[in-house]
Design an enzyme around this catalytic site. Sequence first.
Site, short mmCIF file in Angstrom:
data_model
loop_
_atom_site.label_atom_id
_atom_site.label_comp_id
_atom_site.label_asym_id
_atom_site.label_seq_id
_atom_site.Cartn_x
_atom_site.Cartn_y
_atom_site.Cartn_z
N ARG A 1 29.34 57.22 21.17
CA ARG A 1 29.15 57.03 22.66
C ARG A 1 29.15 55.41 23.10
NH1 ARG A 1 23.80 59.53 25.44
NH2 ARG A 1 22.93 57.73 24.32
N LYS B 1 27.13 54.36 29.40
CA LYS B 1 25.65 54.06 29.48
C LYS B 1 25.68 52.48 29.63
CE LYS B 1 21.81 54.95 26.50
NZ LYS B 1 20.91 55.60 27.70
N GLU C 1 20.71 64.60 37.07
CA GLU C 1 19.74 64.51 35.74
C GLU C 1 18.62 63.39 36.15
OE1 GLU C 1 21.89 62.11 32.73
OE2 GLU C 1 22.84 60.94 34.56
N ARG D 1 30.99 32.03 36.18
CA ARG D 1 30.72 33.20 36.91
C ARG D 1 31.83 33.48 38.06
NH1 ARG D 1 28.88 35.32 41.61
NH2 ARG D 1 27.45 37.07 41.36
N1 PMP Z 1 20.50 60.44 31.19
C1 PMP Z 1 20.37 59.13 31.47
C2 PMP Z 1 20.58 58.72 32.78
C3 PMP Z 1 19.74 58.47 30.40
O1 PMP Z 1 19.61 57.03 30.57
C4 PMP Z 1 19.29 58.95 29.23
C5 PMP Z 1 18.60 58.10 27.95
N2 PMP Z 1 19.56 57.40 27.49
C6 PMP Z 1 19.71 60.30 28.92
C7 PMP Z 1 20.13 60.98 29.99
C8 PMP Z 1 19.37 60.96 27.71
O2 PMP Z 1 20.29 60.67 26.82
P1 PMP Z 1 19.70 60.79 25.24
O3 PMP Z 1 19.56 62.04 24.72
O4 PMP Z 1 21.16 60.24 24.70
O5 PMP Z 1 19.00 59.73 24.99
#
Ligand code: PMP
Length: 284
Positions: free
Chosen positions: A53, A150, A183, A102
């Site tokens: 990831r 992420k 989520e 910047r």
């Molecule tokens: N959604 C978001 C927005 C997150 O920040 C996280 C935590 N990293 C998760 C879901 C859960 O992901 P993981 O199981 O990889 O920790």
Amino acid sequence: MQRISYCNGHFLPHQHANIVHIEDRGYQFADGVYEVMHVHHGVLVDLAPHLDRLDYSLGELGISYPCSSRRALESLMYEVIRRNRLEYGSIYVQVSRGVSKREFYFPKKPVTPSLVITAQRMQPFNPALLQQGIKIVTLKDARWKRCDIKSIALLAPVLAKQHAAQRGAYETWQVDEEGYITEGASTNAWIVKGKTLQTTPATHSILNGITRQRLMVLAKDMGLKILEKRFTEADILKADEAFLSSTTTYLLPLSSLNGKAVKRGTIALALREKYAEYCARATR
Ligand code: PMP
């Protein structure tokens, strides 16, 4: 024991780990990505999918790899674990595009990405949470449209967590423009209907949690079905159970949503048990 952190080639006492440049693009633009991994018995759980990831996030943003190889990054993470004598906790890895004058566009001359690795001991877990369940509140999803990356740009989740904290809730579940739950601020969302687990599909609207993916495998082993389909607040209140998942929380069952009771059952807790067993088995 002194906490040790890694920052751009140096292992430093945590309180002195302040050597990121003011023109680091992570600091200026949130131009970077991160991963959080669970350490169980001194071993990183699901290291390969976390590093996959990380590769994906870096690739989507065109940020170079922060080390000579994946192996080199793994070695640095384990060195941080070793120097902190970390048995149970988490490792945080952050990569930013690097330091440059910047300007919004990518640096014209290649720059070295900045790499930070920190370790944290596991917070003592309150097992009563599993029996009581957790309170969830909802909020409009104010994030950008690439939540699959992420990214360290976490202002919307910061506000969402604060929203929960101010209401005495554990987490905020975010709601899209059509009224569907995407989520949590840092967790994935699930409901249980009979023997089926339903969770939001892994589109650009959510982060595809590593725990989410692991739970799917374990749930299938338990004879449960997985349905990747969006659901609403009304669906949660009608469901047999609801729960959240993440690396640091594993899985926690809901007791209420916006002050309304959510049903409790045995499936979420049984799956959590399977996940805990998996962590122990995978790190033996
Ligand atoms: N959604 C978001 C927005 C997150 O920040 C996280 C935590 N990293 C998760 C879901 C859960 O992901 P993981 O199981 O990889 O920790």
